[in-house]
Write a protein that holds these residues in place. Structure first.
Motif, PDB file in Angstrom:
ATOM      1  N   UNK A 150       0.857  -1.168   0.013  1.00 47.16           N
ATOM      2  CA  UNK A 150      -0.067  -0.103   0.159  1.00 47.16           C
ATOM      3  C   UNK A 150       0.851   1.264   0.040  1.00 47.16           C
ATOM      4  N   UNK A 151       1.898   1.189   0.812  1.00 43.33           N
ATOM      5  CA  UNK A 151       2.897   2.421   0.703  1.00 43.33           C
ATOM      6  C   UNK A 151       3.528   2.630  -0.669  1.00 43.33           C
ATOM      7  N   UNK A 152       4.036   1.522  -1.402  1.00 45.33           N
ATOM      8  CA  UNK A 152       4.650   1.651  -2.841  1.00 45.33           C
ATOM      9  C   UNK A 152       3.465   2.127  -3.548  1.00 45.33           C
ATOM     10  N   UNK A 153       2.341   1.720  -3.436  1.00 45.25           N
ATOM     11  CA  UNK A 153       1.373   2.379  -4.657  1.00 45.25           C
ATOM     12  C   UNK A 153       0.949   3.445  -4.296  1.00 45.25           C
ATOM     13  N   UNK A 173     -10.107   3.829  -4.106  1.00 47.63           N
ATOM     14  CA  UNK A 173     -10.279   3.178  -2.751  1.00 47.63           C
ATOM     15  C   UNK A 173      -9.062   2.262  -2.843  1.00 47.63           C
ATOM     16  N   UNK A 174      -7.987   2.179  -1.843  1.00 47.68           N
ATOM     17  CA  UNK A 174      -7.286   1.130  -1.698  1.00 47.68           C
ATOM     18  C   UNK A 174      -7.091   0.694  -0.105  1.00 47.68           C
ATOM     19  N   UNK A 182      -5.084  -7.143  -0.225  1.00 48.77           N
ATOM     20  CA  UNK A 182      -5.209  -5.795  -0.453  1.00 48.77           C
ATOM     21  C   UNK A 182      -6.193  -5.528  -1.731  1.00 48.77           C
ATOM     22  N   UNK A 183      -7.130  -4.674  -1.669  1.00 47.34           N
ATOM     23  CA  UNK A 183      -8.112  -4.509  -2.814  1.00 47.34           C
ATOM     24  C   UNK A 183      -7.927  -2.887  -3.112  1.00 47.34           C
ATOM     25  N   UNK A 184      -8.216  -2.892  -4.533  1.00 44.12           N
ATOM     26  CA  UNK A 184      -8.131  -1.783  -5.167  1.00 44.12           C
ATOM     27  C   UNK A 184      -9.573  -1.536  -5.813  1.00 44.12           C
ATOM     28  N   UNK A 185     -10.317  -0.272  -5.457  1.00 44.07           N
ATOM     29  CA  UNK A 185     -11.476  -0.146  -6.220  1.00 44.07           C
ATOM     30  C   UNK A 185     -11.536   1.127  -7.249  1.00 44.07           C
ATOM     31  N   UNK A 186     -11.940   0.919  -8.293  1.00 43.28           N
ATOM     32  CA  UNK A 186     -11.568   2.009  -9.471  1.00 43.28           C
ATOM     33  C   UNK A 186     -12.864   3.149  -9.384  1.00 43.28           C
ATOM     34  N   UNK A 187     -12.558   4.287  -9.937  1.00 41.95           N
ATOM     35  CA  UNK A 187     -13.459   5.212 -10.009  1.00 41.95           C
ATOM     36  C   UNK A 187     -13.849   5.349 -11.542  1.00 41.95           C
ATOM     37  N   UNK A 200       2.966  -2.900 -10.518  1.00 38.09           N
ATOM     38  CA  UNK A 200       3.789  -1.949  -9.796  1.00 38.09           C
ATOM     39  C   UNK A 200       4.981  -2.466  -9.070  1.00 38.09           C
ATOM     40  N   UNK A 201       6.181  -2.119  -9.022  1.00 38.85           N
ATOM     41  CA  UNK A 201       7.408  -2.352  -8.239  1.00 38.85           C
ATOM     42  C   UNK A 201       7.090  -2.081  -6.761  1.00 38.85           C
ATOM     43  N   UNK A 202       7.174  -3.148  -5.820  1.00 35.90           N
ATOM     44  CA  UNK A 202       6.946  -3.204  -4.386  1.00 35.90           C
ATOM     45  C   UNK A 202       8.299  -2.944  -3.508  1.00 35.90           C
ATOM     46  N   UNK A 203       8.208  -1.780  -3.083  1.00 30.83           N
ATOM     47  CA  UNK A 203       9.303  -1.265  -2.307  1.00 30.83           C
ATOM     48  C   UNK A 203       9.453  -1.667  -0.897  1.00 30.83           C
ATOM     49  N   UNK A 204      10.360  -1.366  -0.121  1.00 29.70           N
ATOM     50  CA  UNK A 204      10.279  -1.740   1.270  1.00 29.70           C
ATOM     51  C   UNK A 204      10.161  -0.280   1.802  1.00 29.70           C
ATOM     52  N   UNK A 205       8.981  -0.285   2.766  1.00 27.20           N
ATOM     53  CA  UNK A 205       8.506   1.112   3.327  1.00 27.20           C
ATOM     54  C   UNK A 205       9.496   1.613   4.089  1.00 27.20           C
ATOM     55  N   UNK A 206      10.095   0.828   5.267  1.00 26.88           N
ATOM     56  CA  UNK A 206      10.913   1.154   6.129  1.00 26.88           C
ATOM     57  C   UNK A 206      12.190   1.950   5.670  1.00 26.88           C
TER      58      UNK A 206
END
Length: 618
Positions: A150-153, A173-174, A182-187, A200-206
């Motif tokens: 979620x942080x990466x997105x 909404x995420x 994790x769910x993504x809802x589109x508009x 999308x690339x997933x990165x390490x938040x910390x």
């Protein structure tokens, strides 16, 4: 880097808070989670498949492959607009970072689970949900969590390159829907979004806490991929070493991939220096882009004695567009007749014979070499229906059909020059005292900007040769453009901000074009920096066709929308196109191998070095 240690008590509170949140979440969909998702139809590989069809599961591991890049770099963050990054981090999928799902390059657009073990969506694809694999780990051994996802997105969508921000604006909404989901809802009604959210690339938040993600720098990113950054020689070289503890090495999507212990990229001033390094044995692979050179320049000792082999790899992907783009933000290029005049003055036949011996075909549309390409002649059927509401704004030739001039065999094509002069006169430009001027006496002046390091598909010397022939032809129209060569960093800065009149332009296109087309041709890019809309086109018709592509539920409707877009782009006359090759020509060390079964996309990101391996030939 900052490290945080949580007490057991805080961990308990986090667990309790999570349990409360989960209890308050809506019930999961009754749809059955899937191992893969295709844009149209069903994924080619069923659950339980053993490996990708273009991978060799028995490929031996080990060795080093040395690859070459032109130019230089000053950043290890390729996900933002700022800086001149190490592009292999971005262009080699799954090298350092991974996404929730992985694209198969043997299908037009199908994703298989990578970090995610499953994907779920509704029939209309108004939302998509991913469930992470419990074993997924970053290279430092810590688990990949929904929080990281979620942080990466959100970070990419708000601080990242425009390639990410446009799609993020369509997410209403995420939300976390389970311990690993994790769910993504589109508009927006757009069936492609369900797939794009898996890429999308997933990165390490910390790793990024307390740091400005939007700034470039040389901090090595922590990813979950099979490789980690080993050595950084800023601007000159970078090497990646295989992670022996890579969490996903036994997944079916990875069997037979990532076979080298080390992948090294060395940077060179231009393509000529790269080729000389390859001939001298300093690098292991060379992509030859010109047919004439493939036949002419590969008679050096390493080829003759078998240390270097020549391989030709076919593909069925679109040609994309390549050539000289005209920036319509400059008023002199705003008139389509002026752009057509410069296309007439560009003697393609002579240039192609000079550079490639005439062997490679010309790009006649943005989707040449594929079933998505527009057909010759007038638009019919569904294509005509889609274009009809925009007839008043369409450039001549869009509906009726448009074909490029062929050019002549001599350096100066008199037929083309006469046609160009006539078009320029209609647009208000005439030759006065040997110089092309408008009614106010202002000269037709512009700059051709070039990267002294060349491009992904053309060397600096080749693009300069093309431009030199073109400039000589323009003198017959009373036009004397200025040619400016810049180093890579300056060139990137100016093109990102559209500070050019004409420049070399390359855009690869897939067999499943979609939302990225807005980044390439959308009107937001007229002013928003960093998009691929270098020509500055503003076409409601083009944007309507892109939207139609996202709405289409059948292959027939989708194909009609792409072909209609192709007509708009091609007849828009924004780019003076050159030739393309329907095959990739790879010269490589004889101990390098690739599978007998090559993918639909051929030599495409995900093929080299991913599927290759090192082994002495018997």
């Amino acid at each position: 880097m900052r490290f945080y240690k949580f007490s057991n008590e805080s961990a308990i509170w986090r667990s309790l808070a999570f349990a409360v949140c989960v209890a308050a979440m809506p019930l999961a969909s009754s749809a059955e989670p899937m191992h893969a998702i295709a844009m149209y139809g069903e994924p080619a590989l069923k659950p339980g498949f053993e490996h990708l069809p273009y991978a060799n599961p028995d490929a031996p591991k080990g060795g080093t492959i040395r690859l070459a890049e032109s130019g230089t770099y000053d950043s290890l963050n390729p996900w933002i607009l700022m800086g001149n990054p190490v592009w292999p981090i971005f262009t080699q999928p799954g090298l350092l970072t991974e996404s929730l799902m992985m694209r198969s390059i043997d299908e037009p657009f199908t994703l298989y689970g990578l970090l995610a073990e499953s994907v779920d969506t509704d029939p209309d694809r108004t939302w998509v949900e991913f469930t992470l694999r419990p074993e997924a780990r970053f290279s430092d051994g810590t688990p990949v969590t929904v929080e990281d996802v979620m942080w990466s997105y959100e970070t990419l969508g708000t601080k990242g390159h425009p390639r990410y921000t446009a799609v993020w604006s369509k997410v209403a909404k995420m939300e976390q829907t389970g311990p690993r989901s994790v769910r993504f809802t589109f508009n927006t009604a757009d069936r492609e979004l369900a797939l794009l959210m898996g890429m999308r690339p997933i990165l390490k938040k910390t790793q990024w806490e307390g740091k400005d993600f939007s700034q470039s720098g040389l901090m090595p990113p922590i990813g979950s991929g099979p490789y980690v950054i080993d050595k950084v020689d800023a601007g000159r070289a970078i090497s990646f070493k295989r992670n022996p503890d890579y969490w996903g090495r036994d997944l079916p999507v990875n069997k037979g991939l990532h076979n080298f212990d080390e992948v090294r990229f060395d940077y060179f001033g231009d393509a000529s220096a790269m080729f000389e390094a390859f001939k001298a044995g300093e690098t292991d692979m060379w992509r030859e882009l010109v047919a004439a050179r493939w036949d002419r320049d590969f008679d050096f000792p390493a080829v003759r004695d078998g240390r270097v082999l020549k391989s030709e790899i076919a593909n069925q992907r679109p040609s994309g567009i390549m050539g000289l783009v005209m920036n319509t933000r400059n008023p002199i290029f705003a008139d389509w007749r002026v752009r057509e005049a410069l296309i007439e003055a560009f003697n393609y036949r002579f240039i192609n014979m000079t550079l490639s011996g005439g062997k490679d075909p010309r790009i006649t549309s943005y989707f040449s070499n594929s079933e998505l390409a527009m057909k010759s002649g007038p638009a019919t059927g569904r294509e005509a229906e889609l274009l009809a509401p925009f007839v008043a704004e369409l450039t001549p030739g869009t509906l009726e059909g448009y074909a490029l001039p062929e050019g002549g065999e001599r350096a100066i094509d008199r037929t083309g020059i006469r046609a160009a002069l006539k078009l320029l006169e209609q647009a208000g430009w005439t030759v006065q005292d040997g110089q092309l001027r408008n009614a106010q006496g202002s000269p037709f002046a512009f700059e051709i900007l070039l990267n002294q390091s060349g491009s992904a598909m053309r060397s600096s010397s080749e693009t300069r040769q093309i431009v030199d022939i073109f400039v000589e032809s323009l003198r017959n129209l009373g036009i004397r453009p200025q040619v400016t060569l810049l180093d890579s960093a300056q060139y990137v800065e100016r093109t990102n901000n559209y500070q050019f009149d004409m420049t070399w332009y390359e855009r690869g296109l897939s067999l499943s074009p979609g939302n990225e087309q807005l980044l390439y041709w959308g009107s937001a890019g007229v002013e928003k920096t960093g998009t691929k809309n270098w020509m500055g086109m503003k076409s409601p018709a083009a944007e309507a066709m892109i939207a139609e592509m996202g709405h289409a539920t059948t292959q027939e409707d989708y194909r009609a929308a792409v072909r209609a877009l192709d007509r708009i782009l091609t007849a828009g006359r924004y780019v003076i196109p050159v030739s393309y090759s329907p095959i990739s020509r790879l010269a490589h060390r004889s101990n390098l191998h690739y599978p007998e079964k090559t993918p639909l996309y051929g030599d495409w990101p995900g093929f080299m070095p991913e599927t290759w391996w090192q082994e002495e030939r018997k």
